[in-house]
Write a protein that holds these residues in place. Sequence first.
Motif, mmCIF file in Angstrom:
data_model
loop_
_atom_site.group_PDB
_atom_site.id
_atom_site.type_symbol
_atom_site.label_atom_id
_atom_site.label_comp_id
_atom_site.label_asym_id
_atom_site.label_seq_id
_atom_site.Cartn_x
_atom_site.Cartn_y
_atom_site.Cartn_z
ATOM 1 N N HIS A 1 0.823 -1.218 0.000
ATOM 2 C CA HIS A 1 0.000 0.000 0.000
ATOM 3 C C HIS A 1 0.852 1.259 0.000
ATOM 4 O O HIS A 1 0.402 2.321 -0.460
ATOM 5 C CB HIS A 1 -0.936 -0.006 1.210
ATOM 6 C CG HIS A 1 -2.072 -0.978 1.068
ATOM 7 N ND1 HIS A 1 -3.179 -0.719 0.295
ATOM 8 C CD2 HIS A 1 -2.265 -2.216 1.597
ATOM 9 C CE1 HIS A 1 -4.020 -1.753 0.337
ATOM 10 N NE2 HIS A 1 -3.487 -2.676 1.130
ATOM 11 N N ASP A 2 2.096 1.124 0.490
ATOM 12 C CA ASP A 2 2.990 2.281 0.479
ATOM 13 C C ASP A 2 3.746 2.420 -0.839
ATOM 14 O O ASP A 2 4.534 3.351 -1.007
ATOM 15 C CB ASP A 2 3.980 2.187 1.638
ATOM 16 C CG ASP A 2 4.811 0.905 1.590
ATOM 17 O OD1 ASP A 2 4.532 0.039 0.736
ATOM 18 O OD2 ASP A 2 5.730 0.765 2.409
ATOM 19 N N GLY A 3 3.518 1.492 -1.765
ATOM 20 C CA GLY A 3 4.182 1.557 -3.065
ATOM 21 C C GLY A 3 5.503 0.829 -3.132
ATOM 22 O O GLY A 3 6.095 0.743 -4.213
ATOM 23 N N ALA A 4 5.982 0.297 -1.999
ATOM 24 C CA ALA A 4 7.269 -0.412 -1.995
ATOM 25 C C ALA A 4 7.110 -1.795 -2.620
ATOM 26 O O ALA A 4 6.086 -2.465 -2.437
ATOM 27 C CB ALA A 4 7.794 -0.536 -0.569
ATOM 28 N N ALA A 5 8.124 -2.211 -3.328
ATOM 29 C CA ALA A 5 8.083 -3.517 -3.995
ATOM 30 C C ALA A 5 8.115 -4.640 -2.965
ATOM 31 O O ALA A 5 8.877 -4.595 -1.992
ATOM 32 C CB ALA A 5 9.254 -3.666 -4.954
ATOM 33 N N ARG A 6 7.267 -5.634 -3.161
ATOM 34 C CA ARG A 6 7.272 -6.798 -2.272
ATOM 35 C C ARG A 6 8.507 -7.650 -2.536
ATOM 36 O O ARG A 6 9.113 -7.574 -3.604
ATOM 37 C CB ARG A 6 5.994 -7.612 -2.469
ATOM 38 C CG ARG A 6 4.723 -6.831 -2.166
ATOM 39 C CD ARG A 6 3.510 -7.731 -2.164
ATOM 40 N NE ARG A 6 2.268 -6.974 -2.018
ATOM 41 C CZ ARG A 6 1.774 -6.587 -0.846
ATOM 42 N NH1 ARG A 6 2.417 -6.882 0.278
ATOM 43 N NH2 ARG A 6 0.638 -5.900 -0.782
ATOM 44 N N TRP A 7 8.842 -8.519 -1.578
ATOM 45 C CA TRP A 7 10.091 -9.273 -1.666
ATOM 46 C C TRP A 7 10.132 -10.204 -2.859
ATOM 47 O O TRP A 7 11.196 -10.514 -3.391
ATOM 48 C CB TRP A 7 10.308 -10.060 -0.375
ATOM 49 C CG TRP A 7 9.234 -11.077 -0.087
ATOM 50 C CD1 TRP A 7 8.101 -10.884 0.649
ATOM 51 C CD2 TRP A 7 9.193 -12.430 -0.538
ATOM 52 N NE1 TRP A 7 7.354 -12.029 0.691
ATOM 53 C CE2 TRP A 7 7.995 -13.003 -0.026
ATOM 54 C CE3 TRP A 7 10.031 -13.233 -1.307
ATOM 55 C CZ2 TRP A 7 7.641 -14.331 -0.268
ATOM 56 C CZ3 TRP A 7 9.686 -14.548 -1.551
ATOM 57 C CH2 TRP A 7 8.494 -15.082 -1.034
ATOM 58 N N TRP A 8 8.959 -10.684 -3.323
ATOM 59 C CA TRP A 8 8.930 -11.643 -4.418
ATOM 60 C C TRP A 8 8.796 -10.968 -5.784
ATOM 61 O O TRP A 8 8.774 -11.637 -6.820
ATOM 62 C CB TRP A 8 7.779 -12.625 -4.236
ATOM 63 C CG TRP A 8 6.460 -11.993 -3.866
ATOM 64 C CD1 TRP A 8 5.948 -11.836 -2.614
ATOM 65 C CD2 TRP A 8 5.500 -11.421 -4.774
ATOM 66 N NE1 TRP A 8 4.723 -11.211 -2.667
ATOM 67 C CE2 TRP A 8 4.420 -10.948 -3.984
ATOM 68 C CE3 TRP A 8 5.430 -11.280 -6.157
ATOM 69 C CZ2 TRP A 8 3.302 -10.335 -4.540
ATOM 70 C CZ3 TRP A 8 4.325 -10.667 -6.716
ATOM 71 C CH2 TRP A 8 3.276 -10.207 -5.907
ATOM 72 N N ASN A 9 8.705 -9.645 -5.800
ATOM 73 C CA ASN A 9 8.575 -8.904 -7.053
ATOM 74 C C ASN A 9 9.968 -8.691 -7.647
ATOM 75 O O ASN A 9 10.548 -7.615 -7.554
ATOM 76 C CB ASN A 9 7.872 -7.573 -6.803
ATOM 77 C CG ASN A 9 7.594 -6.803 -8.083
ATOM 78 O OD1 ASN A 9 7.866 -7.281 -9.177
ATOM 79 N ND2 ASN A 9 7.066 -5.597 -7.932
ATOM 80 N N TRP A 10 10.513 -9.735 -8.272
ATOM 81 C CA TRP A 10 11.911 -9.710 -8.693
ATOM 82 C C TRP A 10 12.239 -8.638 -9.732
ATOM 83 O O TRP A 10 13.351 -8.097 -9.706
ATOM 84 C CB TRP A 10 12.346 -11.092 -9.178
ATOM 85 C CG TRP A 10 11.730 -11.537 -10.472
ATOM 86 C CD1 TRP A 10 12.134 -11.220 -11.729
ATOM 87 C CD2 TRP A 10 10.593 -12.380 -10.629
ATOM 88 N NE1 TRP A 10 11.322 -11.814 -12.659
ATOM 89 C CE2 TRP A 10 10.376 -12.529 -12.020
ATOM 90 C CE3 TRP A 10 9.738 -13.040 -9.737
ATOM 91 C CZ2 TRP A 10 9.327 -13.307 -12.528
ATOM 92 C CZ3 TRP A 10 8.704 -13.806 -10.256
ATOM 93 C CH2 TRP A 10 8.511 -13.946 -11.627
ATOM 94 N N PRO A 11 11.334 -8.259 -10.665
ATOM 95 C CA PRO A 11 11.750 -7.226 -11.615
ATOM 96 C C PRO A 11 12.015 -5.875 -10.968
ATOM 97 O O PRO A 11 12.796 -5.061 -11.495
ATOM 98 C CB PRO A 11 10.563 -7.136 -12.587
ATOM 99 C CG PRO A 11 9.832 -8.420 -12.440
ATOM 100 C CD PRO A 11 9.993 -8.785 -10.997
#
Length: 223
Positions: A153-163
């Motif tokens: 929700h804060d716009g930060a990439a999740r750990w599994w979002n490798w790109p």
Amino acid sequence: MRYARAHRLVGTLTGAALIAASDLVVGAWNLSMPAATGTGFTVVPFRQELPAAVAALAVASMYSTMENLERMGGMRLRCFERAHVVTAILAAAALMWTAEAATAGPGPAGAGARSALIWGCAAVVSGRSFGWRLSWVLPVSTLFPLIYYGHGHDGAARWWNWPDQPANAPVPWLLAAASTLIAAAAFRATPWRGHALRRVHWPSRLAPTGAGRNEVEASNDNG
């Protein structure tokens, strides 16, 4: 070489190189996409999605116009196929590294090569499952969850979002290693290996029944 002509290696890898080269022009484009974030959208650099196309096209070169004939090939052909699929994935990663290094620097280059590796492995699993001409199915299928659910929700990439992870992030490299192992297992899971396993574990299911059994018994009696 006949193998290269049957697999259209020159044309396919040239196409992959052209897609990677397009990073010089369209890589910096920012796409505003719907996403499950606080704002309801996220901005995705186009360069993050290019490795999926490059890897899928490179692995699609495993398709052969002499597919039925190659199924009866021996060990030499199997060695060619193993070298081919490894070279295709590494070539996709090298193409993306080169394109990203020329446009964005060494950090994005490492991330681009890693994405090509992961998507290339996904393409191998897809090609083995659905046929090599459909090697793009799994790589394309990952785009929606990566884009829509890949940020908090804060716009930060999740750990599994490798790109969207930096090149030095450890988790995406673990995903790349796991993808490599899965792709290797999928590539070895040829139809004849599956049939051999079924013969070992379920021989009764493969034994002829009914008219087929009578024919086998009759042939044994005549012999």
